[in-house]
Design a protein around this motif. Structure first.
Motif, PDB file in Angstrom:
ATOM      1  N   HIS A  96       4.876   0.376   0.134  1.00  0.00           N
ATOM      2  CA  HIS A  96       5.590  -0.431   1.128  1.00  0.00           C
ATOM      3  C   HIS A  96       4.702  -1.534   1.687  1.00  0.00           C
ATOM      4  CE1 HIS A  96       3.757   3.070   3.133  1.00  0.00           C
ATOM      5  NE2 HIS A  96       3.464   2.223   4.101  1.00  0.00           N
ATOM      6  N   PHE A 120       2.400   9.016  11.703  1.00  0.00           N
ATOM      7  CA  PHE A 120       2.223   9.670  10.405  1.00  0.00           C
ATOM      8  C   PHE A 120       2.248  11.183  10.587  1.00  0.00           C
ATOM      9  CE2 PHE A 120       0.337   5.529  10.468  1.00  0.00           C
ATOM     10  CZ  PHE A 120       0.794   4.962   9.297  1.00  0.00           C
ATOM     11  N   HIS A 132       0.844  -1.198   0.000  1.00  0.00           N
ATOM     12  CA  HIS A 132       0.000   0.000   0.000  1.00  0.00           C
ATOM     13  C   HIS A 132       0.873   1.240   0.000  1.00  0.00           C
ATOM     14  CE1 HIS A 132       1.111  -0.172   4.237  1.00  0.00           C
ATOM     15  NE2 HIS A 132       0.730   1.092   4.346  1.00  0.00           N
ATOM     16  N   HIS A 161       0.510   5.889   0.826  1.00  0.00           N
ATOM     17  CA  HIS A 161      -0.350   6.967   1.326  1.00  0.00           C
ATOM     18  C   HIS A 161       0.337   8.308   1.157  1.00  0.00           C
ATOM     19  CE1 HIS A 161       2.059   5.646   4.781  1.00  0.00           C
ATOM     20  NE2 HIS A 161       1.395   4.509   4.787  1.00  0.00           N
ATOM     21  N   ASP A 215      -5.143   4.916   8.956  1.00  0.00           N
ATOM     22  CA  ASP A 215      -4.560   3.754   8.288  1.00  0.00           C
ATOM     23  C   ASP A 215      -5.629   2.934   7.571  1.00  0.00           C
ATOM     24  OD1 ASP A 215      -1.974   2.576   7.831  1.00  0.00           O
ATOM     25  OD2 ASP A 215      -2.723   0.799   8.872  1.00  0.00           O
ATOM     26  N   GLU A 242       5.586   7.730   6.850  1.00  0.00           N
ATOM     27  CA  GLU A 242       5.338   6.764   7.935  1.00  0.00           C
ATOM     28  C   GLU A 242       6.628   6.508   8.694  1.00  0.00           C
ATOM     29  OE1 GLU A 242       3.181   3.212   6.797  1.00  0.00           O
ATOM     30  OE2 GLU A 242       4.533   1.934   7.974  1.00  0.00           O
TER      31      GLU A 242
HETATM   32 MN    MN Z   1       1.822   2.493   5.554  1.00  0.00          MN
END
Ligand code: MN
Ligand code: MN
Length: 390
Positions: A148, A163, A103, A105, A170, A109
């Motif tokens: 990742h 984050f 995934h 974002h 998440d 992270e």
């Molecule tokens: Mn992640």
């Protein structure tokens, strides 16, 4: 109301909102006595606490648990702790072989491995890859937007993810299974140059966390990129780092100076022995997001204009301190208090009250506080940050 405790009787000493000087009065209920026992400094605040400071603590025990075959997760974001706008945190555990799926974002992270081992993977925009195993006390950092994954090894694992956006969730990321499920098969076929039937087994929705076999040794899973590995490691061994030791504990600082990829999150792993305290200080760069790893303590935050508020904290809690607000953390338990303090910043920065006063003309400090000779003599020029005995 027969079951409401009305007297301090029986094996459980029911705490009352009464200060030693008599201020306050008994609470006959309804009340949550167990919560009051956990929060003695909320029930009977120090007399120096005052004003309208908002809540700065939230426990992972009060969050929704996302249970999947393969592991669980829970998170603390602005939805639960509205003041925490700079950072959000996720506590996740994976069973042996359990996978947090491929995934990506919009946020970076940062992670700390609490126990166990995992294999992490990533790829950057130049096609350089990163595959590594992490163990207790290790960190990882995935820059915003890069894909990742995390997979638990033999014992399983538990970790904290942080984050660089308090609005993060998440449960709202970009996942490979989700994209496959929401792409027509003919498009997938054209994209990969295979027949549509090659996608008959695709998941029909996001997996998020799923069960898998424990992967083989790292060497057996190596994938060589023609463009090489990522130039800056996504992993850092924080617990293995030599700490700054002080009479009351220790501190390990990690930011972009010793973990260069971590451009947006700086942190300190703090150890406070029983009876000791993280000294009075503040941070001149950004808000502080805390995660308590073990033990129990008390944090008081000073917000100016006559305001101060104290929070009782223990393992599994998140604390928060707004930018520049003064604060200290005391170990109130019988075991060592360990916690992480994190900042949305490329550098860790800390202003010690003690050091500030020591580096200011003595007469000025004396006049400002009507300071005693003992206090003036005790001021020390020390390198930040300091954990000490009272
Ligand atoms: Mn992640
Ligand atoms: Mn701090």
């Amino acid at each position: 109301m027969e079951n409401v405790p009305r007297r301090q009787a029986g094996p459980l000493k029911v705490p009352q909102p009464v200060r030693k000087d008599g201020a306050g009065g008994p609470d006959f209920g309804p009340r949550d006595v167990l919560r009051d026992l956990e929060n003695p400094d909320m029930l009977v605040p120090p007399a120096t606490d005052a004003g309208l400071l908002p809540n700065m603590k939230f426990s992972f025990s009060d969050t929704h648990m996302q249970l999947n075959h393969g592991g669980w997760s829970r998170e603390i974001t602005v939805r639960d702790l509205p003041i925490a706008t700079t950072l959000a945190g996720v506590n996740m555990s994976l069973v042996p072989g359990g996978v947090r799926e491929l995934h990506w974002h919009q946020q970076s992270e940062w992670a700390y491995m609490i126990w166990g081992c995992a294999r992490i993977t990533s790829v950057d925009a130049q096609g350089r890859n990163f595959i590594a195993d992490v163990e207790k006390g290790d960190l990882w950092f995935f820059p915003a937007g890069l894909p990742h994954s995390i997979q638990a090894l033999e014992e399983g694992c538990e970790f904290l993810l942080v984050f660089d956006d308090g609005n993060f969730s998440d449960l709202n990321t970009l996942s490979i299974s989700d994209w496959f499920a929401h792409t027509p098969k003919d498009v997938l076929a054209a994209n990969f140059g295979v027949p549509e039937s090659a996608f008959d087994g695709r998941p029909d929705k996001q997996l998020y966390i799923f069960e898998d076999r424990v992967p083989g040794p790292l060497a057996s899973e190596a994938v060589e990129s023609p463009y090489g590995a990522v130039p800056l490691s996504f992993k850092h061994k924080l617990l293995a780092q030599e700490p700054l030791r002080t009479p009351g504990g220790s501190v390990r600082i990690v930011d972009s100076t010793n973990f260069p990829i971590s451009k947006t999150i700086a942190a300190a792993l703090v150890e406070i022995e029983p009876g000791a305290m993280r000294e009075m200080h503040w941070h001149p760069n950004n808000d502080e997001w805390q995660y308590y790893l073990s033990g129990q303590g008390r944090m008081t935050v000073f917000g100016g204009n006559g305001t101060a508020r104290t929070f009782d904290v223990r393992a599994g809690d998140v604390g928060y301190v707004p930018f520049a607000f003064g604060h200290y953390v005391q170990n109130t338990g019988s075991e060592t208090l360990w916690f992480l303090e994190m900042f949305r910043s490329d550098r860790f920065a800390d202003v010690s009250l003690n050091q500030w006063m020591a580096l200011t003309p003595r007469d000025l400090v004396q006049a400002n506080l009507n300071a005693s000779p003992e206090l003036l003599n005790a001021l020390r020029k020390v390198k930040w940050p300091v954990v000490k005995y009272p």
